[in-house]
Enzyme design. Structure first.
Site, PDB file in Angstrom:
ATOM      1  N   ASP A 234      38.703  43.191  33.210  1.00 27.54           N
ATOM      2  CA  ASP A 234      38.334  41.860  33.724  1.00 27.54           C
ATOM      3  C   ASP A 234      39.036  40.753  32.927  1.00 27.54           C
ATOM      4  OD1 ASP A 234      35.467  42.319  35.524  1.00 27.54           O
ATOM      5  OD2 ASP A 234      36.179  43.921  34.238  1.00 27.54           O
TER       6      ASP A 234
ATOM      7  N   ASP B 121      39.917  44.356  37.916  1.00 27.32           N
ATOM      8  CA  ASP B 121      39.773  42.900  37.948  1.00 27.32           C
ATOM      9  C   ASP B 121      40.835  42.239  37.061  1.00 27.32           C
ATOM     10  OD1 ASP B 121      37.780  43.106  39.762  1.00 27.32           O
ATOM     11  OD2 ASP B 121      36.280  42.023  38.604  1.00 27.32           O
TER      12      ASP B 121
ATOM     13  N   TYR C 140      41.926  37.248  39.051  1.00 31.16           N
ATOM     14  CA  TYR C 140      40.867  36.338  39.489  1.00 31.16           C
ATOM     15  C   TYR C 140      41.398  35.221  40.380  1.00 31.16           C
ATOM     16  CZ  TYR C 140      37.482  38.817  36.754  1.00 31.16           C
ATOM     17  OH  TYR C 140      36.658  39.806  36.286  1.00 31.16           O
TER      18      TYR C 140
ATOM     19  N   HIS D 291      25.182  42.614  37.880  1.00 28.51           N
ATOM     20  CA  HIS D 291      25.682  43.819  38.555  1.00 28.51           C
ATOM     21  C   HIS D 291      24.814  45.038  38.244  1.00 28.51           C
ATOM     22  CE1 HIS D 291      29.075  41.419  39.664  1.00 28.51           C
ATOM     23  NE2 HIS D 291      29.469  41.270  38.431  1.00 28.51           N
TER      24      HIS D 291
ATOM     25  N   HIS E 256      33.739  45.138  35.208  1.00 30.25           N
ATOM     26  CA  HIS E 256      32.856  44.475  36.172  1.00 30.25           C
ATOM     27  C   HIS E 256      31.802  43.586  35.528  1.00 30.25           C
ATOM     28  CE1 HIS E 256      31.598  43.742  40.183  1.00 30.25           C
ATOM     29  NE2 HIS E 256      30.518  44.521  40.182  1.00 30.25           N
TER      30      HIS E 256
END
Length: 428
Positions: free
Chosen positions: A154, A181, A184, A293, A320
């Site tokens: 991420d 990820d 973005y 999440h 995540h």
């Protein structure tokens, strides 16, 4: 969130896991969300020269590293003069996204017949826009071949992200595993795909649409065919003494789906006498004690956890959730929804689960840890950072998580792991 490709807690009063109690770090940094760095930031600067190759990165071109795919982009498509052509075959493509974005010309060229553990130099462009790069192929797979992975999830492209990449560079790792990820771009109006271009320039130093993963699959090829996969979203590679399996949290994985069928066959192909360390990358975590999440990875856990325990997987990496967490070796394979056995228990054959979705993205930190901390959670902290896994030999690997700590690299969590196949002794 940017769509992931790669790579839950069950409430209980107590867990008989035979390990030390979990630790929630008291460290607190500012939770203020930072915007993405502006397009004119130095780290996004295009290379000098007319139509110079940019966003250059490499990925394995086969399963073990004797082929390497070099990828780059140019704004205009101009053929090379005949005397500068090379024998490597390549492809070129563009894509459009929404009403206003058209990519540059995205090139992929796979270099084959490479030697293990060898440094190769290559040049892209011509005239005043030539750029020179190098890479080192991984060593030949073997049971006691040392190798150091960097682990980042991420990432995004904020100033926090820049700290993470800077600290990763200082770690001197041999390769990086991005656990999903990336750019973005979808946090911007119309999924502004210029943010894929800026992310590509940013990571070059290390590395209204309906089609899933369109920007990723156009820009970042994976060696899926070499491992018998028919989709680029799930595949495996063998690097030194590690067999790395990448699964797709957002592709179908129910019984008899292509991903289910592939994983069943792939686990049977693992040879622990050659690659004793077995790592699995997903994006949505199966064990997560953060409110963010929460339990989103539960259906995949139910589908595959028994397989991973039976295969004695050493480590499962997820992203995540925008914080850091490491578990003890636990499993919940006994639970069948009707028997009431909904408490994870210590299992020496189970993997350690690491959530590493703390690269520094625009959405900020996930600081909503559930209390009390379940016993299966060994260490957790709401901070940005990255991790490293240094495999020493067939029995031992050393793991560290590096907190960014406002610009200073700090090792905030570490553990020795022993191999599940050769020396299943640790309870980390």
């Amino acid at each position: 969130m940017a769509r992931a490709l790669l790579v839950l807690s069950l409430l209980a009063a107590s867990v008989a896991c035979g390990a030390d109690a979990g630790y929630t770090s008291p460290y607190r940094r500012s939770l203020q969300m930072l915007p993405d760095m502006p397009f004119d930031a130095d780290v996004f600067r295009a290379p000098p020269g007319t139509n110079a190759p940019e966003q250059v990165h490499i990925t394995l071109g086969d399963q073990t590293g004797r082929a390497m795919t070099v990828s780059w982009q140019r704004r205009a498509l101009r053929p090379l003069p005949d005397h500068l052509r090379r024998t490597a075959e390549g492809t070129v493509q563009t894509y459009t996204y929404g009403p206003s974005y058209k990519s540059g010309y995205i090139h992929h060229a796979t270099l084959t017949g490479l030697e293990y553990g060898t440094t190769y130099y290559y040049r892209l462009g011509f005239g005043y826009a030539i750029r020179t790069f190098s890479f080192k192929t991984p060593p030949k797979p073997g049971p006691d071949v040392p190798f150091k992975f960097g682990l980042i999830g991420d990432l995004g492209q904020t100033f926090h992200s820049n700290d993470t990449l800077t600290h990763y560079e200082a770690s001197k790792s041999d390769a990086v595993l991005f656990i999903g990820d990336l750019s973005y771009a979808d946090n911007h109006p119309e999924h502004d795909n210029r943010r894929w271009d800026s992310w590509g320039r940013f990571t070059e130093r290390v590395l209204g649409e309906t089609e899933p993963f369109k920007p990723f699959t156009a820009r970042y090829p994976t060696p899926f065919a070499a491992s018998g996969s028919d989709k680029p979203h799930w595949y495996s590679v063998k690097m030194a003494s590690a067999h790395v399996i990448v699964l797709a949290s957002y592709s179908a994985y129910g019984k008899y789906t292509p991903q289910w069928t592939w994983l069943e066959a792939e686990l049977k192909r693992v040879d622990r006498t050659v690659t004793p360390w077995l790592l699995v990358c997903v994006h949505s975590p199966w064990y997560n004690t953060n409110g963010y999440h929460y339990m989103e990875g539960e259906t995949m856990r139910v589908q595959f956890e028994q397989w991973l325990v039976d295969a004695k997987v050493d480590l499962v990496l997820a992203g995540h959730v925008h914080s850091y967490e490491r578990t003890h070796r636990v499993s919940n394979v006994a639970y069948d929804i009707a028997n009431g056995k909904a408490t994870p228990v210590f299992n020496a054959s189970a993997p350690v689960y690491v959530n590493i979705g703390d690269g520094g993205n625009i959405e900020g930190l996930a600081d909503n840890f559930r209390t009390p901390q379940p016993d299966y959670s060994a260490f957790r902290e709401a901070s940005f950072g990255h991790a490293t896994l240094e495999i020493m030999n067939r029995t031992h690997a050393y793991y560290e998580w590096h907190r960014n700590d406002d610009g200073v690299k700090v090792v905030a969590d570490s553990a020795w792991f022993t191999n599940r196949h050769y020396l299943p002794t640790d309870t980390n």
